[in-house]
Design a protein around this motif. Structure first.
Motif, PDB file in Angstrom:
ATOM      1  N   ALA A 129       0.825  -1.206   0.000  1.00 14.30           N
ATOM      2  CA  ALA A 129       0.000   0.000   0.000  1.00 14.30           C
ATOM      3  C   ALA A 129       0.860   1.257   0.000  1.00 14.30           C
ATOM      4  CB  ALA A 129      -0.929  -0.005   1.211  1.00 14.30           C
ATOM      5  N   ALA A 130       1.961   1.228   0.759  1.00 16.97           N
ATOM      6  CA  ALA A 130       2.864   2.378   0.788  1.00 16.97           C
ATOM      7  C   ALA A 130       3.508   2.603  -0.577  1.00 16.97           C
ATOM      8  CB  ALA A 130       3.941   2.175   1.852  1.00 16.97           C
ATOM      9  N   ALA A 131       3.844   1.517  -1.272  1.00 20.62           N
ATOM     10  CA  ALA A 131       4.442   1.649  -2.604  1.00 20.62           C
ATOM     11  C   ALA A 131       3.448   2.253  -3.586  1.00 20.62           C
ATOM     12  CB  ALA A 131       4.915   0.279  -3.093  1.00 20.62           C
ATOM     13  N   VAL A 132       2.187   1.843  -3.499  1.00 22.63           N
ATOM     14  CA  VAL A 132       1.156   2.411  -4.381  1.00 22.63           C
ATOM     15  C   VAL A 132       0.987   3.908  -4.116  1.00 22.63           C
ATOM     16  CG1 VAL A 132      -1.301   2.363  -4.934  1.00 22.63           C
ATOM     17  CG2 VAL A 132      -0.052   0.217  -4.636  1.00 22.63           C
ATOM     18  N   LYS A 133       0.968   4.298  -2.854  1.00 24.93           N
ATOM     19  CA  LYS A 133       0.820   5.710  -2.517  1.00 24.93           C
ATOM     20  C   LYS A 133       2.040   6.515  -2.959  1.00 24.93           C
ATOM     21  CE  LYS A 133      -2.288   5.024   1.417  1.00 24.93           C
ATOM     22  NZ  LYS A 133      -2.488   5.168   2.886  1.00 24.93           N
ATOM     23  N   ASP A 134       3.235   5.948  -2.799  1.00 26.30           N
ATOM     24  CA  ASP A 134       4.452   6.649  -3.227  1.00 26.30           C
ATOM     25  C   ASP A 134       4.455   6.867  -4.736  1.00 26.30           C
ATOM     26  OD1 ASP A 134       5.333   6.713  -0.631  1.00 26.30           O
ATOM     27  OD2 ASP A 134       6.687   5.006  -0.819  1.00 26.30           O
ATOM     28  N   LEU A 135       3.992   5.871  -5.486  1.00 25.29           N
ATOM     29  CA  LEU A 135       3.930   6.022  -6.933  1.00 25.29           C
ATOM     30  C   LEU A 135       2.920   7.106  -7.314  1.00 25.29           C
ATOM     31  CD1 LEU A 135       4.589   5.190  -9.816  1.00 25.29           C
ATOM     32  CD2 LEU A 135       2.932   3.322  -9.596  1.00 25.29           C
ATOM     33  N   GLN A 193       9.031   0.318 -10.368  1.00 30.90           N
ATOM     34  CA  GLN A 193       9.755  -0.941 -10.175  1.00 30.90           C
ATOM     35  C   GLN A 193       9.490  -1.530  -8.785  1.00 30.90           C
ATOM     36  OE1 GLN A 193      13.921  -0.317 -11.079  1.00 30.90           O
ATOM     37  NE2 GLN A 193      13.427   0.831 -12.939  1.00 30.90           N
ATOM     38  N   ARG A 194       9.454  -0.673  -7.780  1.00 34.00           N
ATOM     39  CA  ARG A 194       9.189  -1.151  -6.425  1.00 34.00           C
ATOM     40  C   ARG A 194       7.785  -1.742  -6.320  1.00 34.00           C
ATOM     41  NH1 ARG A 194       7.834   2.679  -1.335  1.00 34.00           N
ATOM     42  NH2 ARG A 194       7.683   1.077   0.278  1.00 34.00           N
ATOM     43  N   ARG A 195       6.802  -1.070  -6.906  1.00 33.90           N
ATOM     44  CA  ARG A 195       5.435  -1.580  -6.847  1.00 33.90           C
ATOM     45  C   ARG A 195       5.310  -2.912  -7.563  1.00 33.90           C
ATOM     46  NH1 ARG A 195       0.906   0.719 -10.565  1.00 33.90           N
ATOM     47  NH2 ARG A 195       2.123  -0.688 -11.866  1.00 33.90           N
ATOM     48  N   LYS A 196       5.980  -3.056  -8.711  1.00 36.38           N
ATOM     49  CA  LYS A 196       5.916  -4.312  -9.447  1.00 36.38           C
ATOM     50  C   LYS A 196       6.525  -5.460  -8.648  1.00 36.38           C
ATOM     51  CE  LYS A 196       5.827  -2.414 -14.157  1.00 36.38           C
ATOM     52  NZ  LYS A 196       6.540  -2.316 -15.450  1.00 36.38           N
ATOM     53  N   LEU A 280      -8.873   0.125   2.672  1.00 34.20           N
ATOM     54  CA  LEU A 280      -9.062  -0.820   1.579  1.00 34.20           C
ATOM     55  C   LEU A 280     -10.541  -0.947   1.205  1.00 34.20           C
ATOM     56  CD1 LEU A 280      -6.604  -3.670   2.676  1.00 34.20           C
ATOM     57  CD2 LEU A 280      -6.325  -2.119   0.722  1.00 34.20           C
ATOM     58  N   LEU A 281     -11.402  -1.003   2.205  1.00 35.62           N
ATOM     59  CA  LEU A 281     -12.837  -1.124   1.943  1.00 35.62           C
ATOM     60  C   LEU A 281     -13.391   0.149   1.309  1.00 35.62           C
ATOM     61  CD1 LEU A 281     -13.905  -2.921   5.224  1.00 35.62           C
ATOM     62  CD2 LEU A 281     -14.040  -3.884   2.917  1.00 35.62           C
ATOM     63  N   ALA A 282     -12.925   1.306   1.776  1.00 38.89           N
ATOM     64  CA  ALA A 282     -13.399   2.569   1.210  1.00 38.89           C
ATOM     65  C   ALA A 282     -12.993   2.704  -0.255  1.00 38.89           C
ATOM     66  CB  ALA A 282     -12.857   3.744   2.026  1.00 38.89           C
TER      67      ALA A 282
END
Length: 366
Positions: A129-135, A193-196, A280-282
């Protein structure tokens, strides 16, 4: 079991303030300990003993260590601890004494202590989740800089190959601006790359773990992909602790209330409990606003992994949640409030899918 000695611990990284109450003699024993000395000190106290400490950044290693030594330990939920409104003095010793007294009175509301494997899975879903937010933030910074420079991408779709090629052709006359832009592009590339990498780790872990049947069931609902299903399963763990009515309360998705006498006031949601699962639910609830007539390719593939009862229940949930959105839109309900209500109901549908699977697994194990 009746405990002769109740122990409260105020846990920090390098020191632990301990307070023990002997119910037989009335003696109060205080000690400041190093983390490695806690078990040996507790074993010297008159037993049987029970221990509690407040959940916090130090995690659950101490609870697991004490459980391995045969010492009963409860990790207290911080939001449920009783504190006097007029108590303005807070020290480690006073906190330890307060915890010991509440434990003696049975006023501790414990949180669930995950195993080491379960905590590792929880860390993985939060890292994803942190990687998605950073991207997302990295891309927002690129868009913001281009907007300040008057460069606007002519197409509607962004972050495609064509968009990446267009970004590579952008150039700024000032060397400092060009250096900043190249730095932002580099940060975005590293974030991708990190998210992948974490996507692959999550997919691998979700396919072979104790929560795999639950994850497969949860991902039969719209808006819940493998990462979201893995996150919900790892964060909540044992769904059988709740009912369809209490799961929303645990996740902080129910309204706060301030009522007295004949007056009843409800406010914003409580936001208690697990914030990551609530997020996640929201996020998943927004997907149910989109039109839904028949399942897409992803859902059809996912339904092949579950039994017919789960498949039917998931389809009922997808249809019901979309109808809820339609009803809210017809009433011109504020979208954020409507989404919260749908997220609360989505939590109930997730519970209805997970509980039969975990109950069945428990019966087979017995």
């Amino acid at each position: 079991m009746f405990e002769r000695t109740s122990v409260g611990l105020d846990v920090h990284a390098r020191s632990i303030a301990a307070c023990a109450l002997d119910s037989t003699t009335g003696e109060i024993i205080r000690q400041t300990l190093a983390p490695d000395d806690v078990t040996a000190w507790l074993e010297r106290l008159p037993g049987p003993i029970a221990v509690t400490y407040e959940a916090g950044p130090t995690g659950f290693w101490l609870a697991r260590t004490l459980a391995g030594a045969g010492i009963e330990c409860q990790v207290a939920a911080p939001s449920r601890l009783l504190r006097a409104p007029g108590d303005r003095v807070k020290t480690d010793k006073r906190d330890a004494m307060s915890l010991a007294r509440m434990l003696r009175l049975g006023e501790i509301v414990p949180v669930r202590v995950p195993t080491a494997d379960q905590e590792a899975m929880r860390d993985l879903c939060r890292a994803h989740a942190a990687a998605v937010k950073d991207l997302t933030h990295a891309r927002q910074r690129i868009n913001a800089m281009l907007l300040r420079q008057g460069a606007v991408y002519p197409e509607a779709s962004h972050w495609t190959r064509a968009h990446s090629a267009w970004l590579g052709r952008q150039h700024f006359d000032h060397p400092a601006a060009q250096a900043v832009f190249e730095s932002l592009l580099e940060a975005e590339s590293l974030a991708v790359q990190r998210r992948k990498r974490l996507d692959k780790l999550v997919a691998s872990a979700a396919a072979d773990c104790e929560y795999t049947p639950v994850i497969n069931a949860l991902t039969c609902l719209r808006g819940i992909d493998t990462a979201a299903g893995f996150g919900l399963a790892a964060e909540i763990g044992d769904w059988t602790r709740f009912t369809g009515a209490t799961i929303g309360s645990y996740l902080g998705l129910v309204p706060s209330e301030d009522s007295s006498g004949q007056t009843r006031r409800q406010g914003a949601i409580t936001k208690a409990g697990n914030s990551h699962a609530r997020w996640l639910l929201a996020e998943a609830a927004w997907i149910h606003r989109r039109p839904y007539r028949r399942p897409g390719v992803r859902l059809l593939k996912q339904w092949e992994l579950v039994d017919p009862a789960t498949r039917i229940r998931a389809q009922e949930g997808n249809q019901r949640l979309h109808r809820r959105w339609e009803a809210f839109d017809a009433r011109n309900k504020a979208s954020t409030k409507a989404n919260t209500a749908v997220a609360r109901e989505l939590a109930g549908w997730c519970w209805s899918l997970a509980v039969p699977l975990q109950q069945g697994a428990a019966m087979k194990a017995a």
